[in-house]
Design a protein around this motif. Structure first.
Motif, PDB file in Angstrom:
ATOM      1  N   ILE A 406       0.726  -1.316   0.097  1.00 57.09           N
ATOM      2  CA  ILE A 406      -0.044  -0.194   0.128  1.00 57.09           C
ATOM      3  C   ILE A 406       1.023   1.113   0.134  1.00 57.09           C
ATOM      4  O   ILE A 406       2.013   1.221   0.839  1.00 57.09           O
ATOM      5  CB  ILE A 406      -0.834   0.132   1.395  1.00 57.09           C
ATOM      6  N   TYR A 407       0.606   2.169  -0.994  1.00 56.19           N
ATOM      7  CA  TYR A 407       1.493   3.424  -0.950  1.00 56.19           C
ATOM      8  C   TYR A 407       0.536   4.708  -0.929  1.00 56.19           C
ATOM      9  O   TYR A 407      -0.565   4.292  -1.152  1.00 56.19           O
ATOM     10  CB  TYR A 407       2.330   3.322  -2.166  1.00 56.19           C
ATOM     11  N   TYR A 408       1.257   5.893  -0.753  1.00 53.16           N
ATOM     12  CA  TYR A 408       0.186   7.107  -0.933  1.00 53.16           C
ATOM     13  C   TYR A 408       0.906   8.040  -1.923  1.00 53.16           C
ATOM     14  O   TYR A 408       2.251   7.911  -2.122  1.00 53.16           O
ATOM     15  CB  TYR A 408       0.233   7.230   0.504  1.00 53.16           C
ATOM     16  N   THR A 409       0.207   8.778  -2.370  1.00 60.52           N
ATOM     17  CA  THR A 409       0.532   9.896  -3.154  1.00 60.52           C
ATOM     18  C   THR A 409       1.690  10.912  -2.306  1.00 60.52           C
ATOM     19  O   THR A 409       1.739  10.992  -1.315  1.00 60.52           O
ATOM     20  CB  THR A 409      -0.493  10.828  -3.532  1.00 60.52           C
ATOM     21  N   SER A 410       2.947  11.094  -3.215  1.00 59.95           N
ATOM     22  CA  SER A 410       3.863  11.944  -2.600  1.00 59.95           C
ATOM     23  C   SER A 410       3.907  13.425  -2.922  1.00 59.95           C
ATOM     24  O   SER A 410       4.735  14.068  -2.567  1.00 59.95           O
ATOM     25  CB  SER A 410       5.059  11.341  -2.782  1.00 59.95           C
ATOM     26  N   ALA A 411       3.059  13.633  -3.483  1.00 57.01           N
ATOM     27  CA  ALA A 411       2.764  15.221  -4.076  1.00 57.01           C
ATOM     28  C   ALA A 411       1.428  15.840  -4.049  1.00 57.01           C
ATOM     29  O   ALA A 411       0.378  14.911  -4.360  1.00 57.01           O
ATOM     30  CB  ALA A 411       3.334  15.556  -5.515  1.00 57.01           C
TER      31      ALA A 411
END
Ligand SMILES: Nc1ncnc2c1ncn2[C@@H]1O[C@H](COP(=O)(O)OP(=O)(O)OP(=O)(O)O)[C@@H](O)[C@H]1O
Ligand SMILES: [Mg+2]
Length: 571
Positions: A406-411
């Motif tokens: 699971i990853y998240y937006t970084s901008a």
């Protein structure tokens, strides 16, 4: 049966063998020359005809430019192999060899064989596996399964020793690759515990040592550098391999090559006597390079050297006495003589084929599980590092396996993310092997870190990988089979959450015990054999860590209960 017969093929760097199940047992199949062992060589003869096997190997000496050997070493690379006056890819050469096998097997068995299980080194990466399947397809085979060579070797042992409960170490030193695998056998189940190796270590390197020595002796005696002379090098190679093999059963061996070069019109001959002692001194380093992968396999499987019950030696290079002595000294155990080092892999591939075609049933037969040999993951941003390898599937996990990261937006307002997939053990992706990439778009515009990207890795029994990504909030899914063609494109920002940082949560202390208990359970052997249970537990644990990182106490409490239920369920 007829069209249903599936054969097993050991497509080796130096030699290729095929086998089939007859009356519940693997039987080796002879080629058109009446031999079981076919050199993995292809060539174009003087009349422009394609030749394979012994014929091709024999013409290599006279016409190396018309002959290709050891194509397997190049599989997965873009290197071109020249044969006659045409260039071929390693896949094309391999497919010709496989077509040759298909023809002689069909002839020998008297039926058209079109289904096969093909073995590859456990250490082959994804691309090398895909290219092997591709070669099989082009040869006209339906490739039913790719099987790891050491696993195959263990199966060939296992079928005759069904009642045994043991830890087996398979040591396979072939022409081009070294593989070592630890397996456990119990009640007809053969389970791969761990696998490692060196795909740049094999009999060829022993030949190379000898060649280098001969070149330097010749330079000393005649002041001539043979390494610049392609024709001389071909002769040296042939003689070096011959001498090496002789030294497996003799104390010394004489190499004589008349007319290998000339000096001011006078022909020069090469004459050297090589003793076993000298040869062993030259190649000791090579043998010692097998120790590190053995250590890795022991560590990863958690098995102690003293608990290994059986050592199976596979591959032509294990005929060298120093290799046998070294493994015996290193593991304090004498290797078993129960398998034929030249046939075991093909036999095991045939056993796998028999399981698939149903001639070897589960009840009377044998079951096998395998592992993925490399860590798989994607590139993420992690603090100030933009090349961090986030692990999705650790190495030596039992396959088939599906894992989610699971990853998240970084901008802020990031609408797309590039998923780059890597294989390897370094936490800096640049040191790992790039597998492929794709872009997922359609992410709703939100502040940084508020959109979730789920990346799923699915690793199948052939040891091949499919990666997909999904944006849960928008339901967007990328059409996402791994694209092996690397393309240079502007790097979008991609996102990361690495749950290993859960300990930094202010809630960590409160939930530490349950995390530890779940982790311990996941490591236990029983859980390794219960894929669904394991996945449930893993995903709960993952979500819990995520909740901790997000400081979401309610969610964490909920998950703690789920985990405790799971733990109790199998107490
Ligand atoms: N008697 C022997 N003594 C020493 N080496 C030998 C002997 N017989 C064969 N070899 C070596 O074994 C190697 C070939 O082994 P094998 O056929 O098992 O390899 P392969 O399966 O083709 O290769 P790989 O498994 O690496 O793809 C060659 O390097 C050959 O020189
Ligand atoms: Mg082999």
């Amino acid at each position: 049966m007829g069209a249903d017969t599936i054969i097993g093929i050991d497509l080796g760097t130096s030699t290729t063998e095929a086998a089939v199940i007859r009356d519940g047992k693997p039987v080796m199949i002879v080629n058109l020359d009446g031999q079981v062992i076919t050199p993995s060589a292809a060539g174009v003869d003087k009349s422009g005809q394609l030749v394979f096997g012994e014929k091709a190997k024999a013409q290599y000496l006279l016409a190396p430019e018309d002959t290709v050997i050891e194509a397997k070493r190049k599989i997965g690379t873009k290197e071109k192999l020249r044969m006659g006056n045409k260039d071929y890819t390693p896949v094309e050469i391999s497919s010709m060899l496989l077509k040759y096998v298909k023809d002689y097997v069909s002839e020998s068995l008297g039926e058209n064989i079109s289904r096969a299980v093909i073995s590859v080194p456990a250490y082959f990466d994804d691309l090398q596996r895909q290219e092997t399947v591709e070669a099989g397809k082009r040869a006209g085979f339906e490739v039913e399964r790719i099987i790891n060579e050491p696993t195959a070797a263990a199966l060939s042992y296992g079928i005759g020793h069904m009642e045994e409960e043991s830890h087996i170490l398979v040591y396979d030193l072939g022409g081009g690759t070294f593989d070592v695998t630890l397996l456990e056998m119990f009640g007809g189940v053969v389970e791969v515990k761990a696998s490692s190796g060196d795909n740049r270590l094999g009999g060829k390197d022993f030949d190379e040592c000898l060649i280098q020595w001969l070149v330097s002796q010749f330079r000393k005696k005649h002041g001539k550098d043979l390494s610049k002379d392609a024709a001389a090098m071909v002769k040296l190679k042939e003689q070096a391999e011959w001498c090496k093999k002789e030294l497996s059963s003799r104390e010394s061996c004489q190499i004589v090559i008349p007319f290998i070069a000339e000096k001011s019109g006078t022909p020069l001959a090469l004459e050297e006597t090589v003793t076993l002692e000298l040869f062993e001194e030259m190649t000791r380093d090579l043998v010692e390079r097998t120790h590190a992968p053995i250590d890795v396999v022991l560590a990863d499987s958690g098995v102690l050297a003293k608990d290994i019950d059986r050592i199976l030696l596979v591959g032509g290079s294990t005929r060298m006495p120093m290799v046998r002595r070294d493994i015996e000294a290193y593991l304090q155990k004498e290797p078993s003589k129960a398998v034929n080092p030249d046939y075991a892999v093909a036999e095991g591939a045939a056993i796998q084929a028999g399981i698939i075609e149903g001639t070897l049933s589960r009840e009377e037969g044998i079951i096998m599980t395998d592992v993925n040999p490399y860590t798989l993951g994607i590139r993420v941003l992690c603090e100030d590092r933009s090349h961090y390898m986030s692990i999705v599937i650790p190495r030596n996990v039992t396959i088939p396996v599906v894992r989610k990261g699971i990853y998240y937006t970084s901008a802020d307002n990031q609408t797309s993310a590039k998923i780059e997939v890597y294989q390897g053990e370094h936490d800096d992706v640049r040191l790992n092997h790039f597998l492929g990439e794709f872009v997922i778009s359609g992410i709703p515009m939100r502040p940084e870190g508020e959109e979730r990207i789920e990346v799923e890795f699915s690793y199948n029994l052939n040891g091949m990988l499919e990666v997909s990504a999904r944006i849960p909030s928008s339901g967007e899914e990328a059409s996402v089979e791994i694209n092996m063609m690397a393309y240079e494109e502007e790097f979008f920002t991609e996102a990361a959450t690495d749950v290993s940082k859960w300990k930094e949560s202010s809630l960590a202390k409160e939930f530490r015990t349950v995390v530890r208990r779940a982790e311990r359970r996941l490591k236990s052997e029983t859980v390794q054999n219960m894929p669904f249970y394991r996945e449930d537990l893993e995903s709960c644990l993952y979500d819990l860590k995520l909740a901790l990182i997000e400081e979401d106490e309610d969610r964490a409490a909920e998950l703690e209960e789920d985990i405790l239920d799971l733990l109790e369920e199998r107490e």
